[in-house]
Motif scaffolding. Structure first.
Motif, PDB file in Angstrom:
ATOM      1  N   ALA A   3       0.575  -1.033  -0.038  1.00 10.34           N
ATOM      2  CA  ALA A   3      -0.090   0.133  -0.094  1.00 10.34           C
ATOM      3  C   ALA A   3       0.725   1.224  -0.029  1.00 10.34           C
ATOM      4  CB  ALA A   3      -0.991   0.077   1.240  1.00 10.34           C
ATOM      5  N   GLN A   4       1.997   1.228   0.735  1.00 10.47           N
ATOM      6  CA  GLN A   4       2.812   2.389   0.709  1.00 10.47           C
ATOM      7  C   GLN A   4       3.616   2.591  -0.523  1.00 10.47           C
ATOM      8  OE1 GLN A   4       5.301   2.898   3.967  1.00 10.47           O
ATOM      9  NE2 GLN A   4       6.936   3.704   3.089  1.00 10.47           N
ATOM     10  N   TRP A   5       3.803   1.267  -1.168  1.00  5.39           N
ATOM     11  CA  TRP A   5       4.465   1.568  -2.571  1.00  5.39           C
ATOM     12  C   TRP A   5       3.478   2.297  -3.381  1.00  5.39           C
ATOM     13  CZ3 TRP A   5       3.992   0.716  -7.466  1.00  5.39           C
ATOM     14  CH2 TRP A   5       5.075   0.678  -8.473  1.00  5.39           C
ATOM     15  N   ILE A   6       2.350   1.830  -3.588  1.00  6.56           N
ATOM     16  CA  ILE A   6       1.226   2.339  -4.330  1.00  6.56           C
ATOM     17  C   ILE A   6       1.214   3.886  -4.062  1.00  6.56           C
ATOM     18  CG2 ILE A   6      -1.106   2.204  -4.975  1.00  6.56           C
ATOM     19  CD1 ILE A   6      -1.028  -1.029  -4.312  1.00  6.56           C
ATOM     20  N   THR A   7       0.839   4.225  -2.822  1.00  2.49           N
ATOM     21  CA  THR A   7       0.689   5.535  -2.680  1.00  2.49           C
ATOM     22  C   THR A   7       2.040   6.451  -2.881  1.00  2.49           C
ATOM     23  OG1 THR A   7      -0.365   5.100  -0.558  1.00  2.49           O
ATOM     24  CG2 THR A   7       0.608   7.192  -0.858  1.00  2.49           C
ATOM     25  N   ASP A   8       3.193   6.002  -2.767  1.00  2.00           N
ATOM     26  CA  ASP A   8       4.314   6.846  -3.400  1.00  2.00           C
ATOM     27  C   ASP A   8       4.720   6.818  -4.708  1.00  2.00           C
ATOM     28  OD1 ASP A   8       4.883   7.032  -0.641  1.00  2.00           O
ATOM     29  OD2 ASP A   8       6.467   5.491  -0.371  1.00  2.00           O
ATOM     30  N   ASN A   9       3.956   5.763  -5.461  1.00  5.63           N
ATOM     31  CA  ASN A   9       4.362   5.597  -6.928  1.00  5.63           C
ATOM     32  C   ASN A   9       3.090   5.921  -7.703  1.00  5.63           C
ATOM     33  OD1 ASN A   9       7.094   4.554  -7.310  1.00  5.63           O
ATOM     34  ND2 ASN A   9       6.440   3.449  -5.406  1.00  5.63           N
ATOM     35  N   VAL A  10       2.200   6.078  -7.325  1.00  5.56           N
ATOM     36  CA  VAL A  10       1.020   6.430  -8.508  1.00  5.56           C
ATOM     37  C   VAL A  10       1.084   7.939  -8.709  1.00  5.56           C
ATOM     38  CG1 VAL A  10      -1.557   6.907  -8.469  1.00  5.56           C
ATOM     39  CG2 VAL A  10      -0.783   4.579  -7.763  1.00  5.56           C
ATOM     40  N   GLY A  11       1.031   8.178 -10.006  1.00  4.34           N
ATOM     41  CA  GLY A  11       1.231   9.387 -10.640  1.00  4.34           C
ATOM     42  C   GLY A  11       2.567   9.638 -11.167  1.00  4.34           C
ATOM     43  N   LYS A  12       3.578   8.725 -10.676  1.00  4.73           N
ATOM     44  CA  LYS A  12       4.841   8.587 -11.278  1.00  4.73           C
ATOM     45  C   LYS A  12       5.063   8.151 -12.829  1.00  4.73           C
ATOM     46  CE  LYS A  12       7.462   8.998  -6.817  1.00  4.73           C
ATOM     47  NZ  LYS A  12       8.361   8.256  -5.936  1.00  4.73           N
ATOM     48  N   ASP A  13       6.065   8.504 -13.560  1.00  2.00           N
ATOM     49  CA  ASP A  13       6.228   7.896 -14.890  1.00  2.00           C
ATOM     50  C   ASP A  13       6.759   6.527 -14.850  1.00  2.00           C
ATOM     51  OD1 ASP A  13       6.554   8.819 -17.921  1.00  2.00           O
ATOM     52  OD2 ASP A  13       8.085   7.777 -17.205  1.00  2.00           O
ATOM     53  N   VAL A  14       6.029   5.856 -15.580  1.00  2.00           N
ATOM     54  CA  VAL A  14       6.456   4.377 -15.639  1.00  2.00           C
ATOM     55  C   VAL A  14       6.371   4.059 -17.267  1.00  2.00           C
ATOM     56  CG1 VAL A  14       5.924   1.876 -15.637  1.00  2.00           C
ATOM     57  CG2 VAL A  14       5.490   3.417 -13.837  1.00  2.00           C
ATOM     58  N   ASN A  15       7.562   4.130 -17.913  1.00  2.25           N
ATOM     59  CA  ASN A  15       7.781   3.810 -19.436  1.00  2.25           C
ATOM     60  C   ASN A  15       6.833   4.901 -20.220  1.00  2.25           C
ATOM     61  OD1 ASN A  15       9.586   1.808 -19.401  1.00  2.25           O
ATOM     62  ND2 ASN A  15       8.254   0.129 -19.169  1.00  2.25           N
ATOM     63  N   GLY A  16       7.112   6.185 -19.835  1.00  4.88           N
ATOM     64  CA  GLY A  16       6.091   7.012 -20.568  1.00  4.88           C
ATOM     65  C   GLY A  16       4.775   7.591 -20.207  1.00  4.88           C
ATOM     66  N   HIS A  17       4.529   6.789 -19.229  1.00  2.00           N
ATOM     67  CA  HIS A  17       2.943   7.008 -18.832  1.00  2.00           C
ATOM     68  C   HIS A  17       2.855   7.039 -17.294  1.00  2.00           C
ATOM     69  CE1 HIS A  17       1.467   5.853 -22.690  1.00  2.00           C
ATOM     70  NE2 HIS A  17       2.435   4.908 -22.814  1.00  2.00           N
ATOM     71  N   PRO A  18       2.082   8.034 -16.799  1.00  2.00           N
ATOM     72  CA  PRO A  18       1.730   8.144 -15.456  1.00  2.00           C
ATOM     73  C   PRO A  18       1.231   6.944 -15.000  1.00  2.00           C
ATOM     74  CG  PRO A  18       0.455   9.669 -16.488  1.00  2.00           C
ATOM     75  CD  PRO A  18       1.244   9.137 -17.430  1.00  2.00           C
ATOM     76  N   LEU A  19       1.533   6.369 -13.757  1.00  2.00           N
ATOM     77  CA  LEU A  19       1.231   5.296 -13.161  1.00  2.00           C
ATOM     78  C   LEU A  19      -0.182   5.563 -12.547  1.00  2.00           C
ATOM     79  CD1 LEU A  19       1.728   2.045 -12.509  1.00  2.00           C
ATOM     80  CD2 LEU A  19       2.588   3.077 -10.493  1.00  2.00           C
ATOM     81  N   LYS A  20      -1.200   4.766 -12.646  1.00  2.00           N
ATOM     82  CA  LYS A  20      -2.683   4.978 -12.199  1.00  2.00           C
ATOM     83  C   LYS A  20      -2.774   3.658 -11.235  1.00  2.00           C
ATOM     84  CE  LYS A  20      -4.580   4.750 -16.166  1.00  2.00           C
ATOM     85  NZ  LYS A  20      -5.551   4.566 -17.328  1.00  2.00           N
ATOM     86  N   PHE A  21      -4.001   3.783 -10.432  1.00  2.00           N
ATOM     87  CA  PHE A  21      -4.269   2.821  -9.567  1.00  2.00           C
ATOM     88  C   PHE A  21      -4.468   1.435 -10.267  1.00  2.00           C
ATOM     89  CE2 PHE A  21      -5.210   6.434  -6.770  1.00  2.00           C
ATOM     90  CZ  PHE A  21      -4.585   5.905  -5.523  1.00  2.00           C
TER      91      PHE A  21
END
Length: 434
Positions: A76-94
């Motif tokens: 849950a902490q990883w998801i909170t910290d990383n949603v919205g960050k770029d993953v291979n050119g796209h912002p990570l969504k839930f």
């Protein structure tokens, strides 16, 4: 011809898969095909396979449930910290994240951790679905529509946000005979009178239109969905309510039923704790973390996949303890007498064969789990101490248990980075590096 080109997963994930499975997927006639290495069919970007290794400090003891809770909070902490960050050119969504588990019985600690963080999720097979407040309140509303004389269900509706009355107000209303849709007692609040009228209008349709259509009428003619949206985790509550309409459509496909029968079935499911997901997994428009079994994930893909609870103990083989069991290939008949605990030689061979087949299935299920990730696969191990997990056993068979000093696990030349976390009886887990 074998299909060995994989267009889903990152090349570094496939490197890890190709390092693990030659050691555990070995060809056996009529039982298991031999492993054939996969080649990446997509351009490489950032990503790969990572391992989170959880250790228990010396002198501490951590049960399976505590460790699952720790894993859940870490995810849950990883998801909170990383949603919205770029993953291979796209912002990570839930909705780009999936948590895959072998069975639904282990879901709860992970769902609790997501709820604590306010992370929306879609859960396949969560047993608490029928006990969610919005579902209990909606069931009461449907019960009153089906049977206007049901004063107990009416009290539940009035106590819910739709009615907005306190227990004291409901008691006063009941004392004056006001728990009756057709009775307008002195002091009946105008808003409650209007709610009574709306329920009676819907009641006239109860036997005139299909249940699924009636449920949609309820949504359209009341503030039910809007009130649900105002709850904590409101988007989740709305999805839960909408699933009731989907359940009605699904159940009506197999057997016609009245609204009264539909309500009765909802209540039976609650009492029997039937497995039902908290919301429709097929609803791809809902941006939420997917929590599902590996079996349900077959054929699907997600940018980020978590594989927790790999150290769960193996379930007992599903060997039927009936008196007779036949091996249709050889014609052998196995006998087991429970009272005397007597087993013949044929039964021993049949039971061994069943165990071997289930072991082969475990390998294939783990293969499915390892190949659902597109960009990042994060697996959880618990090195040291008591083991018995089928999936963690596969990892150890391919690379050995990670040692605390190591920063990587080696799988046939592929190197998976290891993040070490120390379990603590109290407090939150440390941050998992992105």
């Amino acid at each position: 011809a074998a299909l060995t080109e994989n267009f889903r997963s990152h090349a570094h994930i496939l490197d890890t898969v190709n390092g693990i499975f030659p050691a555990i997927m070995r060809q056996e006639a009529f039982l298991q095909p031999g492993y054939q290495a996969l080649s990446p069919g997509r351009a490489a970007g950032d990503g790969g396979c990572e391992v989170v290794a959880i250790t228990v400090p010396e002198g501490e003891t951590a049960g399976a449930e505590a460790l699952r809770s720790f894993e859940g909070r870490t995810v849950a902490q990883w998801i909170t910290d990383n949603v919205g960050k770029d993953v291979n050119g796209h912002p990570l969504k839930f909705g780009d994240v999936a948590i895959l588990l072998r069975g639904t019985s282990a879901f709860q600690p992970y769902l609790d951790a997501l709820r604590e963080r306010g992370i929306p999720f879609l859960a396949e097979g969560e047993k608490t679905y029928y006990h969610r407040p919005e579902i209990l309140e909606f069931t009461n509303l449907l019960a009153v529509i089906a049977e206007p004389s049901d004063s107990l269900a009416l009290a539940g509706v009035l106590r819910a946000p739709l009615g907005g009355l306190t227990d004291t107000e409901i008691s006063v209303l009941a004392a004056g005979g006001g728990l009756n849709l057709r009775k307008r007692t002195r002091g009946l609040a105008p808003a409650v009178g209007r709610l009574y009228d709306r329920i009676l209008e819907l009641s006239t349709l109860a036997n005139a239109i299909p249940v699924s259509d009636l449920i949609q009428k309820v949504f359209d003619s009341t503030w039910l969905l809007e009130l649900a949206a105002g709850r904590r985790h409101g988007e989740q509550a709305v999805a839960n309510l909408r699933k009731i309409a989907q359940l009605a459509e699904r159940w009506l496909e197999t057997e016609p039923m009245t609204l009264r029968a539909f309500v009765r079935r909802l209540r039976l499911y609650r009492e029997d704790r039937k497995d039902e997901g908290e919301n429709p997994l097929a609803d791809v428009q809902y941006d939420a973390v997917r929590v599902m079994t590996v079996h349900k994930a077959k054929g699907l893909e997600f940018p980020v996949v978590f594989l927790p609870n790999l150290a769960a103990e193996a379930a007992a083989a599903s060997i039927e303890r009936d008196v007779f069991r036949t091996d249709w290939r050889t014609g052998g008949v196995g006998v087991f007498l429970p009272g005397r605990k007597v087993t013949n030689a044929a039964r021993v061979l049949i039971d061994v064969d069943v165990e071997r087949r289930e072991d082969a299935v475990d390998v294939r299920v783990f293969y499915v789990a390892m190949t659902r990730a597109r960009d990042r696969l994060i697996a959880f191990l618990r090195p040291g101490g008591r083991r018995g997990g089928v999936f963690s056993g596969f990892v150890e068979a391919a690379a050995g248990a990670p040692e605390p000093a190591s920063l990587h696990l080696n799988f046939g030349g592929a190197r998976a980075p290891v993040t070490w976390l120390s379990w603590e009886r109290r407090g939150q887990p440390p941050m998992v590096p992105a």
